[in-house]
Structure formats: C-alpha cells, structure tokens
Write a protein that holds these residues in place. Structure first.
Motif: not given
Length: 181
Positions: A4-31
């Motif tokens: 998928x087209x990512x908003x920033x070329x961050x490696x790994x999960x960081x780029x994916x978390x940036x795609x949807x900041x709301x779910x990205x924040x929840x996944x970060x909080x879980x980790x």
C-alpha cells in the motif's frame, strides 16, 4: 516495496502505523504495555520473547528490531539474542527463560499447540500465573504484529546497523510516539 502507499518511508511497522494514526496509536500503546508495563519479566526478557516469536514467524524486521532492543536491555548481549534465534536448545539462557521461550514458540505455532505439559514445565522452573499470562500474551500479540508487517510488505532494511539504531531508540524511548514524530 509495501503493498500500500505509505505516507512516509519509515521502515517496518512504523510506516504502517503512520498509515492510520488512530489504530497506529492503539497498536503502539499495546506494545508499550506489553513490553514496558508492569510485569515480573524484565523489559529485556519480554523483548527477547518478541524477537524469538518474530524469528519463528520469519518476520525479519521484527526479529531484528526486537532482537536489537532485547540486546540493548540485556547488557548489550547481542550474542545471546543470536544464540536464542539460532538454536534455543543450546542458547545460554536460564531454565525459566528457556521454558518461557518454548511456550512462546508453541503459541507462535498455534494457541492450540500449548499443552498442560508446557504450562507444567514453565511452572516447574518458577513461572507463576502472571509470567505465563504475560508470555502467552506477548507471543500472541507478536504473531499479530508479524502478520501485519509481512502482510503489507513493510519496508525491511538489509543493513544490520539500522536495527541496532532502532533497538537503541526503542530501548531508550519505548513504543509511544515521541514529540515531533
């Protein structure tokens, strides 16, 4: 190349978390909760579980990033992390850590692979209900994170130094977004 087209070329999960900041924040909080929250297991031990499960799942990014983070939290012992990922049976870990990693490996295979014997083996070397719970939850969550990273073909650098830098950052700052990120 990510699927998928990512908003920033961050490696790994960081780029994916940036795609949807709301779910990205929840996944970060879980980790953050699983790997940094209250637990009888040290941060290094929990990171080692995450790295081991990720290596079993062949998720190169997560295995390397969490392996480096574990090493930073285990007094810089990169050789220990490498040994665990190469051959748990001969890795120089405590009996408790070996039993927990074996339990995590069963979870990575399938939750239904965990047997009463696996739990009894962990208990026999000192695991209590909280340690068993935390191990299974970390292993389960990392199966999800691994499939997220691989399922969307996240950017996976080849340079081991990148992972050492990621590990140092995670070791120092954890998983919640930092100001300016």
């Amino acid at each position: 190349m990510p699927h998928i087209a990512l908003p920033a070329p961050h490696p790994g999960i960081r780029g994916l978390l940036a795609f949807n900041p709301a779910s990205g924040l929840r996944l970060s909080e879980l980790a953050e909760q699983l790997l940094r929250g209250e637990s009888p297991l040290s941060v290094g031990e929990r990171e080692l579980i995450a790295a081991y499960v990720s290596s079993l799942n062949c998720t190169r990014y997560c295995a390397a990033a969490h392996g480096a983070t574990a090493a930073h939290r285990l007094e810089g012992d990169f050789a220990l992390v490498d040994a665990v990922q190469a051959d748990l049976a001969t890795a120089p870990v405590s009996d408790l850590m070996r039993a927990l990693l074996q339990l995590a490996g069963k979870v990575a295979e399938s939750g239904l692979s965990v047997t009463e014997e696996d739990i009894a083996a962990a208990r026999a070397v000192g695991a209590d209900d909280t340690i068993i719970h935390d191990t299974v939850l970390i292993a389960s969550a990392f199966c999800m994170y691994n499939r997220y990273v691989d399922g969307l073909a996240a950017i996976t650098p080849d340079d081991p130094d990148v992972y050492r830098m990621i590990g140092a950052h995670l070791s120092d700052h954890g998983y919640l977004p930092q100001p300016g990120e």
